[in-house]
Design an enzyme around this catalytic site. Sequence first.
Site, PDB file in Angstrom:
ATOM      1  N   GLU A 160       1.508  36.725  52.580  1.00 55.69           N
ATOM      2  CA  GLU A 160       1.552  35.266  52.603  1.00 55.69           C
ATOM      3  C   GLU A 160       0.549  34.624  51.638  1.00 55.69           C
ATOM      4  OE1 GLU A 160       1.477  34.002  56.718  1.00 55.69           O
ATOM      5  OE2 GLU A 160       3.382  34.997  57.135  1.00 55.69           O
ATOM      6  N   GLU A 306       7.822  40.119  58.330  1.00 60.00           N
ATOM      7  CA  GLU A 306       7.308  39.563  59.586  1.00 60.00           C
ATOM      8  C   GLU A 306       8.345  38.595  60.129  1.00 60.00           C
ATOM      9  OE1 GLU A 306       3.518  37.677  59.810  1.00 60.00           O
ATOM     10  OE2 GLU A 306       2.537  39.164  58.538  1.00 60.00           O
TER      11      GLU A 306
END
Length: 527
Positions: A160, A306
Amino acid sequence: MTQPTMSATTHAIGTPFSHHWSRVAGAGRANEGLRADWQKQLREVVEVQGFEYLRFHGLFHDDMFVYREDETGAVTPSFQYVDALFDALLEIGIRPFVEFGFMPREIAVHTDTLFWWRANGTPPTDYDKWEQLVLRTVEHWRDRYGIEEIRTWYFEVWNEPNLAPFFRGTRSEYFEMYRRAARAVKSVDPQLRVGGPATSNFVPDARFDGETEDTSQHAAVLAADDLSALDWKPVWLAEFLAFTEAENLPVDFVAAHPYPTDWALDEHGQGAKLTRDVNATARDLQLLRKLVDNSAYPDAEIHLTEWSSSSSSRDRTHDHLQAATFVLKANLDTIGLVDSLSYWAFTDIFEEAGGGQEPFHGGFGLVNHHGIPKPTYHAYRFLNALGDELLTRSDAGAITRRSTDGKIIGAIYHYPEEVTLTVPASIDVWDIAERTLATGTPRTISLRVEDLADDAQFTLEIVDHEAGNALPAWKQQGKPLNLSRAEQAAIDHAARTLRVEHHIAVNGVLTLNVTLPPWGIALLTQV
């Protein structure tokens, strides 16, 4: 509500499909994987859910003691802790889905950290040393495990990077980190698989269109009356693919995190925790599939590294039955779209916010930190039990066939139509989760399977508000903070005890009317 019907015949031509839900699972960080209880729990979920790869943060974090330089300043890593972890994974029967991160303190631009365990989310002070760190690491794995083994692994660059504090840098700085890491991986062997950018959940605005996040762009989502009416898009994917194409860089897989939520301004102290509609995951994956198909990398795999109903490790919904129903529905809705949809995470031994103080505190895990199964554990067991040929699919489940022996396996669920959202997050409180659980009325699903042997036998396993559900057993004991061994054993027994029915085909036809309470899930298995 109409009564759904699913019919199948064993003579029908099934549509082959892969178990994208069993490909990858997540875990918190590398150092947690050195714990005996963590490894014991992983062994169980690998055996029961069939997970093939495990992804986690913190490979290069200081508590793994990897980064070293010699007296000349050359990068000379130490891999004692990494070896212990990776040896354990392979012995258990699961391979690493490698995430390169976070930055070792010695070459971190910033000293500010994130998480309880103080990860450095920062670009390197020296890109050459970053590249050498990746290179020496992959070379070590080649020498320790063999090139044929590590050709089966995946190498993902960072986690991220669009979000501060996961990465306190710019998009261009991440792209340079990717360039260097990809070059290092491919220099060891061109067949090794590298990818990115592993960016956070989709957004409906321009907040990530520039080099860093523009929080003023959050206004559109914060003011929206209907989130599903907005144009949601993956973060940095188009820019990443354009950059790698222009620079002639490899992209063996594309990674993103399609949580069906938007924590607008969450990392900026003004969090608005928004939940999208129940079909958001399927739409996001369809969009991502189209984006990759139309890119310069149409053969790249798609790994959603995820995913869960929310990205909070204190969301009480994760402990409740409705989380399992969402898992079952979303995975069946996305058959054939991607190569993996990785559940985050397999265990509540997860310390980003520190250890959970209660046995059930809303952690991500399929099992709590005692190893007690949650309803999501059963959802993944049901998914893993399915065959590899799809015979029929409806808004109540799917019936499949196992090509190796022709046996019929079906999974069904009751996601009440009164709940149009992805199960709403219930962060640090019980009331939202409890209201959601109480929403809806029972539903009867009609199942019919034809062309069976006259004496074909089936079992029907059901998870509902009591059966296969740890939370009610814990509540009945008064929600003890520190479980005695007897309390732990009793809750574990309740969590593993499902409602089971036995059925036999009549004249070669199995006909069942299965009544499920709101959020109930069931597995039909030909024995």
